[in-house]
Scaffold this motif. Structure first.
Motif, PDB file in Angstrom:
ATOM      1  N   CYS A  81      -4.616   0.020   0.278  1.00 41.19           N
ATOM      2  CA  CYS A  81      -5.211  -1.108   0.994  1.00 41.19           C
ATOM      3  C   CYS A  81      -6.628  -0.730   1.443  1.00 41.19           C
ATOM      4  O   CYS A  81      -7.009   0.437   1.446  1.00 41.19           O
ATOM      5  CB  CYS A  81      -4.339  -1.518   2.175  1.00 41.19           C
ATOM      6  SG  CYS A  81      -4.463  -0.449   3.602  1.00 41.19           S
ATOM      7  N   CYS A  88      -6.849   1.932   4.216  1.00 42.21           N
ATOM      8  CA  CYS A  88      -6.575   3.335   3.865  1.00 42.21           C
ATOM      9  C   CYS A  88      -7.628   3.928   2.917  1.00 42.21           C
ATOM     10  O   CYS A  88      -7.783   5.148   2.850  1.00 42.21           O
ATOM     11  CB  CYS A  88      -5.203   3.455   3.211  1.00 42.21           C
ATOM     12  SG  CYS A  88      -3.840   3.107   4.335  1.00 42.21           S
ATOM     13  N   PHE A 128       0.217   4.088   1.003  1.00 42.53           N
ATOM     14  CA  PHE A 128      -0.089   5.014   2.092  1.00 42.53           C
ATOM     15  C   PHE A 128       0.397   4.506   3.449  1.00 42.53           C
ATOM     16  O   PHE A 128       0.812   5.283   4.289  1.00 42.53           O
ATOM     17  CB  PHE A 128      -1.592   5.297   2.122  1.00 42.53           C
ATOM     18  CG  PHE A 128      -2.070   5.849   0.811  1.00 42.53           C
ATOM     19  CD1 PHE A 128      -2.005   7.213   0.549  1.00 42.53           C
ATOM     20  CD2 PHE A 128      -2.527   5.002  -0.185  1.00 42.53           C
ATOM     21  CE1 PHE A 128      -2.395   7.724  -0.675  1.00 42.53           C
ATOM     22  CE2 PHE A 128      -2.934   5.503  -1.416  1.00 42.53           C
ATOM     23  CZ  PHE A 128      -2.864   6.865  -1.662  1.00 42.53           C
ATOM     24  N   CYS A 129       0.341   3.166   3.669  1.00 39.63           N
ATOM     25  CA  CYS A 129       0.727   2.650   4.982  1.00 39.63           C
ATOM     26  C   CYS A 129       1.778   1.536   4.906  1.00 39.63           C
ATOM     27  O   CYS A 129       2.208   1.018   5.922  1.00 39.63           O
ATOM     28  CB  CYS A 129      -0.496   2.137   5.729  1.00 39.63           C
ATOM     29  SG  CYS A 129      -1.143   0.616   5.015  1.00 39.63           S
ATOM     30  N   CYS A 135       0.856  -1.181   0.000  1.00 35.95           N
ATOM     31  CA  CYS A 135       0.000   0.000   0.000  1.00 35.95           C
ATOM     32  C   CYS A 135       0.899   1.240   0.000  1.00 35.95           C
ATOM     33  O   CYS A 135       1.826   1.337   0.797  1.00 35.95           O
ATOM     34  CB  CYS A 135      -0.896  -0.012   1.241  1.00 35.95           C
ATOM     35  SG  CYS A 135      -1.817   1.523   1.474  1.00 35.95           S
TER      36      CYS A 135
HETATM   37 ZN   LIG Z   1      -2.839   1.206   3.509  1.00 31.01          ZN
END
Ligand SMILES: [Zn+2]
Ligand code: SF4
Length: 127
Positions: A117, A120, A94-95, A92
């Motif tokens: 994901c 997120c 973002f994370c 992902c």
């Molecule tokens: Zn994520």
């Protein structure tokens, strides 16, 4: 081998950085990495649906119309059974969770392709 005029994926080797992001989104297993570049294993495995295009971060993938081997569902099944394609789990953006512990979706925003994901995604949708 039957040749037909049809839509098929085109890979620009100059733009491909070998990240491997396109390999797993291809449900037919038509793509692999060879010497750090994405390649179509055999033309008959690529149905030209282009799901790989949205995930390429460098714009190396496009669709073109040309004479190519006819797409074969049967060859895809055979290939998936004996597949030894390089598989790179995606993360992902973002994370950094990987697909091993979260479901990942390919998304596009302002021309950029990313993986997101399911944890997120609601934050992205609702701000
Ligand atoms: Zn994520
Ligand atoms: S996603 Fe794009 S840059 Fe990455 S391996 Fe595939 S074609 Fe190359």
């Amino acid at each position: 081998m039957v040749l037909v005029k049809r839509t098929i994926v085109k890979i620009d080797e100059e733009l491909c950085d070998g990240c491997g992001a396109c390999i797993s989104p291809c449900a037919e297993g038509a793509l692999t990495l060879i010497d750090g570049k994405a390649k179509i294993i055999r033309e008959e495995l690529c149905d030209g649906a282009g799901f790989c295009i949205g995930v390429c971060p460098t714009g190396a993938l496009t669709l073109e119309e040309r004479v190519a081997e006819e797409f074969s569902e049967l060859e895809v099944e055979k290939n998936l059974r004996q597949s030894n394609t390089t598989y790179i789990p995606q993360k992902c953006n973002f994370c950094s969770n990987t697909e091993d512990n979260k479901y990942l979706l390919p998304i596009k925003h302002k021309g950029e392709s990313m993986w997101c994901c399911t944890r997120c995604l609601p934050r992205l949708i609702h701000g």
